[in-house]
Design a protein around this motif. Structure first.
Motif, PDB file in Angstrom:
ATOM      1  N   ALA A   1      -8.202   6.734   0.373  1.00  9.53           N
ATOM      2  CA  ALA A   1      -9.623   6.858   0.021  1.00  9.53           C
ATOM      3  C   ALA A   1     -10.366   5.538   0.173  1.00  9.53           C
ATOM      4  N   ILE A   2     -10.009   4.718   1.154  1.00 12.27           N
ATOM      5  CA  ILE A   2     -10.655   3.421   1.381  1.00 12.27           C
ATOM      6  C   ILE A   2     -11.618   3.567   2.553  1.00 12.27           C
ATOM      7  N   PRO A   3     -12.901   3.307   2.354  1.00 12.37           N
ATOM      8  CA  PRO A   3     -13.877   3.521   3.437  1.00 12.37           C
ATOM      9  C   PRO A   3     -13.923   2.390   4.455  1.00 12.37           C
ATOM     10  N   PHE A   4     -13.239   1.276   4.212  1.00 12.11           N
ATOM     11  CA  PHE A   4     -13.322   0.123   5.108  1.00 12.11           C
ATOM     12  C   PHE A   4     -12.304   0.266   6.231  1.00 12.11           C
ATOM     13  N   ALA A   5     -12.722  -0.103   7.450  1.00 18.85           N
ATOM     14  CA  ALA A   5     -11.787  -0.080   8.575  1.00 18.85           C
ATOM     15  C   ALA A   5     -10.764  -1.200   8.442  1.00 18.85           C
ATOM     16  N   THR A   6     -11.230  -2.394   8.148  1.00 23.62           N
ATOM     17  CA  THR A   6     -10.367  -3.542   7.866  1.00 23.62           C
ATOM     18  C   THR A   6     -10.846  -4.188   6.582  1.00 23.62           C
ATOM     19  N   TYR A   7      -9.923  -4.700   5.830  1.00 22.04           N
ATOM     20  CA  TYR A   7     -10.292  -5.252   4.527  1.00 22.04           C
ATOM     21  C   TYR A   7      -9.295  -6.325   4.120  1.00 22.04           C
ATOM     22  N   ASP A   8      -9.774  -7.184   3.212  1.00 22.69           N
ATOM     23  CA  ASP A   8      -8.938  -8.213   2.606  1.00 22.69           C
ATOM     24  C   ASP A   8      -8.597  -7.796   1.185  1.00 22.69           C
ATOM     25  N   VAL A   9      -7.442  -8.195   0.732  1.00 25.41           N
ATOM     26  CA  VAL A   9      -6.927  -7.782  -0.576  1.00 25.41           C
ATOM     27  C   VAL A   9      -6.783  -9.007  -1.474  1.00 25.41           C
ATOM     28  N   ALA A  10      -7.310  -8.914  -2.690  1.00 26.60           N
ATOM     29  CA  ALA A  10      -7.157  -9.959  -3.709  1.00 26.60           C
ATOM     30  C   ALA A  10      -6.326  -9.389  -4.847  1.00 26.60           C
ATOM     31  N   LEU A  11      -5.115  -9.953  -5.043  1.00 25.83           N
ATOM     32  CA  LEU A  11      -4.186  -9.464  -6.046  1.00 25.83           C
ATOM     33  C   LEU A  11      -4.145 -10.394  -7.245  1.00 25.83           C
ATOM     34  N   ASP A  12      -3.882  -9.813  -8.419  1.00 31.76           N
ATOM     35  CA  ASP A  12      -3.622 -10.619  -9.601  1.00 31.76           C
ATOM     36  C   ASP A  12      -2.320 -11.401  -9.381  1.00 31.76           C
ATOM     37  N   PRO A  13      -2.231 -12.645  -9.850  1.00 32.00           N
ATOM     38  CA  PRO A  13      -0.993 -13.430  -9.604  1.00 32.00           C
ATOM     39  C   PRO A  13       0.270 -12.760 -10.134  1.00 32.00           C
ATOM     40  N   ASP A  14       0.179 -12.122 -11.297  1.00 32.00           N
ATOM     41  CA  ASP A  14       1.363 -11.459 -11.840  1.00 32.00           C
ATOM     42  C   ASP A  14       1.750 -10.238 -11.011  1.00 32.00           C
ATOM     43  N   LEU A  15       0.758  -9.485 -10.559  1.00 33.12           N
ATOM     44  CA  LEU A  15       1.045  -8.342  -9.694  1.00 33.12           C
ATOM     45  C   LEU A  15       1.619  -8.801  -8.364  1.00 33.12           C
ATOM     46  N   GLU A  16       1.104  -9.884  -7.836  1.00 26.70           N
ATOM     47  CA  GLU A  16       1.634 -10.427  -6.585  1.00 26.70           C
ATOM     48  C   GLU A  16       3.078 -10.893  -6.747  1.00 26.70           C
ATOM     49  N   LEU A  17       3.397 -11.500  -7.904  1.00 25.03           N
ATOM     50  CA  LEU A  17       4.773 -11.917  -8.181  1.00 25.03           C
ATOM     51  C   LEU A  17       5.714 -10.716  -8.191  1.00 25.03           C
ATOM     52  N   PHE A  18       5.289  -9.634  -8.808  1.00 17.35           N
ATOM     53  CA  PHE A  18       6.125  -8.436  -8.874  1.00 17.35           C
ATOM     54  C   PHE A  18       6.338  -7.835  -7.486  1.00 17.35           C
ATOM     55  N   LEU A  19       5.285  -7.735  -6.689  1.00 14.14           N
ATOM     56  CA  LEU A  19       5.404  -7.144  -5.362  1.00 14.14           C
ATOM     57  C   LEU A  19       6.261  -8.007  -4.432  1.00 14.14           C
ATOM     58  N   GLN A  20       6.136  -9.315  -4.545  1.00 15.28           N
ATOM     59  CA  GLN A  20       6.972 -10.197  -3.717  1.00 15.28           C
ATOM     60  C   GLN A  20       8.441 -10.098  -4.103  1.00 15.28           C
ATOM     61  N   THR A  21       8.707  -9.914  -5.395  1.00 20.00           N
ATOM     62  CA  THR A  21      10.093  -9.814  -5.846  1.00 20.00           C
ATOM     63  C   THR A  21      10.757  -8.550  -5.308  1.00 20.00           C
ATOM     64  N   ILE A  22      10.073  -7.431  -5.386  1.00 20.91           N
ATOM     65  CA  ILE A  22      10.701  -6.181  -4.954  1.00 20.91           C
ATOM     66  C   ILE A  22      10.808  -6.104  -3.431  1.00 20.91           C
ATOM     67  N   GLN A  23       9.940  -6.791  -2.709  1.00 16.35           N
ATOM     68  CA  GLN A  23      10.060  -6.793  -1.253  1.00 16.35           C
ATOM     69  C   GLN A  23      11.312  -7.535  -0.792  1.00 16.35           C
ATOM     70  N   LYS A  24      11.791  -8.463  -1.617  1.00 16.65           N
ATOM     71  CA  LYS A  24      13.026  -9.173  -1.285  1.00 16.65           C
ATOM     72  C   LYS A  24      14.272  -8.333  -1.556  1.00 16.65           C
ATOM     73  N   MET A  25      14.090  -7.191  -2.209  1.00 17.80           N
ATOM     74  CA  MET A  25      15.220  -6.337  -2.575  1.00 17.80           C
ATOM     75  C   MET A  25      15.305  -5.080  -1.716  1.00 17.80           C
ATOM     76  N   LEU A  26      14.684  -5.103  -0.541  1.00 15.24           N
ATOM     77  CA  LEU A  26      14.657  -3.915   0.311  1.00 15.24           C
ATOM     78  C   LEU A  26      16.030  -3.568   0.879  1.00 15.24           C
ATOM     79  N   HIS A  27      16.960  -4.515   0.858  1.00 17.11           N
ATOM     80  CA  HIS A  27      18.297  -4.252   1.390  1.00 17.11           C
ATOM     81  C   HIS A  27      19.292  -3.991   0.262  1.00 17.11           C
TER      82      HIS A  27
END
Length: 807
Positions: free
Chosen positions: A284-310
């Motif tokens: 439901a995002i109307p923008f064709a291209t967009y930039d994302v601003a994440l909260d630092p704590d949310l960014e920490l969580f997402l970076q941690t789980i991306q390292k566990m993909l294997h």
């Protein structure tokens, strides 16, 4: 001589402890087979004597026999009769393996003999003070496994005492004991369990945190505020936790992020003045291209789980995909390589048992946005080794991924499985998937319909014919004006095909009733074919014939009104269609099925009382499609109602249901909520026999009593003296003292060229130096045996003499 006699005596005692059966096992190359034969010869009386023996080996053999009988569930031996004999070994045996076997037995029979089990509680509680941490953890497990209500206060008291144990495995056992206690008592012990859970969550050991998270997930899943002070620490130690705890923690942190962390902010790349928070719906995002601003704590969580993909756990991978799907925008989800990982796991042999969960998760993501997995279409083609559930899920995914670019390849694949597969559920799902292919273009719809009509003539299984008819009905209903030839072919099929089931015939008759509004000309002749054999048709077919007659009569009345003036009235007696309809209604009034009789009376009354408009609204209203598309037409959030039409497991449906982001204004200070909390490090309570801190206390006490002595005497007094059984004295030192007192004795290196030039005086000085080194060595080692030093001196002098003679 004395030492030799003592060694022989100890060897004889060890040999005496070995039984003949154990010796046979040890000497056999097939030890397990020999022990099995030996255990089979143990009689009930012999088993009781083994359990009551004072020999640890015999008790262990007895418990092994009990465990084998538990596993085999042998009805000839009542193991409950040995309850007292087994339980008494809790306090008498020091073997941890025996205690584990007792715990298994106690878990089975404690509820049947609660009085005897309560007598063993005292012995179990004594094990809580055992020096071995495994024994203490096992004691907590045994206490929590005894499901006797009067014992729960004792269990809670023991758990409170062990929550600060120095061993992490004991504190981990505390978490599981609290979990079992909560399952039995629920809200009764909630107020006592929650403070202990707070302490366990503050533990520094990952093993304890793993077990505490299991307790939090099951007992207090809504108490997300307990994670405030540990959010950042948990994100860092997430890879160190156990696999199931990782999955539970990721699920908890997803809900925590949506409750206590602000949404990501999306900014249009073309117009920076336009921005919006991340919506709940995925696309439901109307923008064709967009930039994302994440909260630092949310960014920490997402970076941690991306390292566990294997990760080797399928549950962890699915939890990571769920977190990225809900907490990140669509572009980040596609670029995170989680789609590659999920597609790779489908064909991995190690994940064969978890393939159903992974496929259902992929199906949901494809239903929301098919482009996420469209590059991996071939990964979902069926293998001959696929089971039925896996094949059905793959076919559903194929139906969501089909498009004009790959439709030819997909249709060929589906035709093969429709013709050659022998499983009815797989054939039905393949037919539904090929119906989705027919929606893409009119030419494909006509081609698939003709192929299905030919298949109906060659198909043998009646259930497959029902599925054929449903697909044909669905394709014709989508565009009836283009399928006149198909309808004519179906009319011939009704007349000539004798192996059609009642459901298949009913589907074709229903289709003619809907087709009557589009092309009325062929419908009366179909009714003429059906009326003579009405009484011999199955119940489903008779019901649809009654409905078909009412629809034709209603359409004929509407056609008459549109073609004639208002003064003219419809002549029911002279109309052939009316006469056939009345004949069907008359036959149906005497039918065995009450539903058919009621339908016939209702339709007759509508036409007899000239309620033609009500009949038209009731019979000619447009009907919804008989099949629904698996993909969502508009961006939506994943709710239980939206996931219902995918026909996935109820547990997966409940798991993948998303919650909305919290709009609470107090979350503006969310970063202050996650201020690191005070941790509890129980590893400081550990003490080692060889640690420097242990010996430092001893040194301080001895140093205070020997202040007037010189440095050498203070070192000698700091060490402890140990006297052996034969009277020999040893000085025990710490590791630091031992390595600090090692003499720096230089190795003698003989150089042939230099010795030939030296004089005899040099040889005498070197012998004196050697003698002084021997004296210093004997002082450093503090040897109390003079005979040993004499032997060393003689050996040194002999070696010197040998060197001189050789030179």
């Amino acid at each position: 001589m004395v030492d030799s006699i003592s060694r022989i005596t100890s060897a004889l005692e060890s040999a005496r402890e070995l039984t003949l059966e154990a010796a046979a096992v040890a000497s056999s190359r097939l030890g397990e087979t020999s022990y099995h034969r030996y255990s089979q010869k143990i009689t009930p009386e012999g088993l009781r004597s083994l359990l009551n023996s004072r020999n640890e080996r015999e008790v262990r053999d007895g418990m092994k026999r009990v465990a084998s009988l538990l596993a085999s569930d042998d009805p000839t031996i009542d193991l409950e009769l040995y309850f007292a004999d087994v339980v008494k070994n809790i306090g008498s045996s020091n073997d941890i393996k025996v205690k584990r076997l007792i715990a298994v037995y106690l878990l089975r029979y404690a509820e049947r003999q609660p009085n005897v089990a309560l007598l063993a509680v005292n012995s179990i509680q004594k094990s809580l003070t055992d020096p071995d941490p495994q024994s203490r953890a096992l004691a907590l497990k045994m206490l929590s496994d005894i499901k006797i209500p009067s014992l729960y206060p004792i269990v809670l008291h023991s758990v409170k005492k062990s929550v600060s144990d120095s061993a992490p495995e004991v504190r981990s056992a505390v978490s599981f004991a609290l979990l079992k206690l909560y399952r039995e008592q629920r809200e009764t012990v909630a107020d006592d369990v929650k403070p202990l859970l707070v302490d366990l969550l503050s533990d520094t050991d990952p093993l304890v945190v793993s077990s505490a998270l299991l307790l939090l997930k099951e007992a207090f899943p809504q108490s997300l505020d307990l994670l405030h002070g540990h959010f950042r620490r948990y994100c860092k130690i997430l890879p160190q936790l156990s696999q199931w705890s990782q999955a539970y923690l990721i699920d908890l942190l997803i809900d925590y992020c949506k409750t206590f962390i602000p949404r990501p902010i999306l900014t249009d790349s073309l117009d920076t003045t336009r921005s919006m928070p991340l919506p709940d719906a995925f696309n439901a995002i109307p923008f064709a291209t967009y930039d994302v601003a994440l909260d630092p704590d949310l960014e920490l969580f997402l970076q941690t789980i991306q390292k566990m993909l294997h990760s080797p756990s399928a549950a962890v991978i699915v939890s990571i995909s769920k977190a990225l799907f809900e907490l990140s925008p669509p572009v980040a989800f596609k670029n995170s390589r989680i789609t590659h990982v999920l597609a790779r796991l489908i064909s991995a042999p190690s994940f064969a048992s978890d393939r159903g969960v992974i496929l259902q998760c992929i199906l949901v993501y494809c239903a929301v946005d098919p482009t996420t997995f469209s590059p991996f279409l071939k990964k979902f083609f069926l293998f001959p080794s696929d089971d039925t559930a896996t094949a059905v899920n793959k076919l559903k995914i194929i139906a969501t991924l089909v498009n004009l670019n790959n439709v030819k390849k997909v249709v060929l694949e589906l035709k093969y499985h429709i013709v050659h597969d022998k499983r009815p559920s797989v054939i039905q799902e393949a037919l539904k998937s090929i119906a989705a292919c027919g929606q893409l273009s009119q030419s494909l719809s006509l081609h698939i319909t003709k192929w299905l009509l030919v298949g109906m003539e060659t198909s043998i299984v009646s259930t497959s014919l029902d599925s054929y008819v449903n697909v044909v009905r669905y394709l014709i209903q989508e565009n009836p004006t283009q399928h006149l030839g198909t309808m004519v072919h179906l009319a011939k099929t009704l007349k000539t095909e004798k192996k059609l089931s009642g459901n298949a015939k009913a589907g074709i008759i229903w289709l003619f009733g809907e087709f009557s509004a589009t092309n009325f000309s062929i419908c009366p002749d179909v009714l003429r074919i059906l009326v003579p054999g009405f009484s011999s048709e199955p119940r489903e077919t008779r019901s649809q014939i009654v409905l078909f007659a009412a629809k034709i009569l209603s359409c004929d009345l509407d056609n008459f009104k549109n073609s004639r003036s208002e003064d003219e009235s419809y002549d029911f007696d002279q109309s052939r269609i009316s006469q056939m309809a009345q004949a069907v209604f008359h036959l149906a009034k005497f039918d065995d099925d009450f539903d058919i009789r009621d339908r016939a009376r209702m339709f007759s009354s509508l036409f007899d009382k000239q309620r033609y408009e009500i009949a038209s609204l009731l019979l000619q209203a447009p009907k919804p499609a008989s099949m629904c598309s698996l993909t969502f037409d508009a961006p939506i959030s994943l709710s239980a109602a939206n996931l219902a039409h995918l026909n996935i497991d109820h547990d997966m449906e409940e798991y993948l249901t998303t919650i909305s982001w919290s709009e609470d204004q107090e979350n503006n200070k969310s970063s202050e909520l996650r201020k690191p909390a005070e941790l509890k490090d129980y590893n400081k309570l550990k003490t080692s026999f060889s640690s420097s801190s242990f010996f430092a206390g001893k040194d301080n006490q001895r140093r205070s009593s020997s202040i007037a002595e010189n440095q050498n005497s203070s070192k000698a007094s700091s060490s402890r003296v140990f006297t052996s059984s034969i009277g020999k004295k040893y000085h025990l030192q710490s590791l630091d003292e031992f390595f600090s007192d090692v003499p720096s004795k230089e190795h003698k290196t003989v150089k042939r060229g230099e010795i030939e030039q030296e004089s005899t005086s040099d040889e005498g000085s070197s012998s004196e130096d050697n003698l002084s080194e021997q004296e210093s060595d004997s002082g450093d080692y503090e040897s109390t045996d003079s005979s040993d030093s004499d032997v060393d001196d003689e050996s040194d002098s002999n070696s010197d003499g040998d060197e001189e003679r050789s030179l």
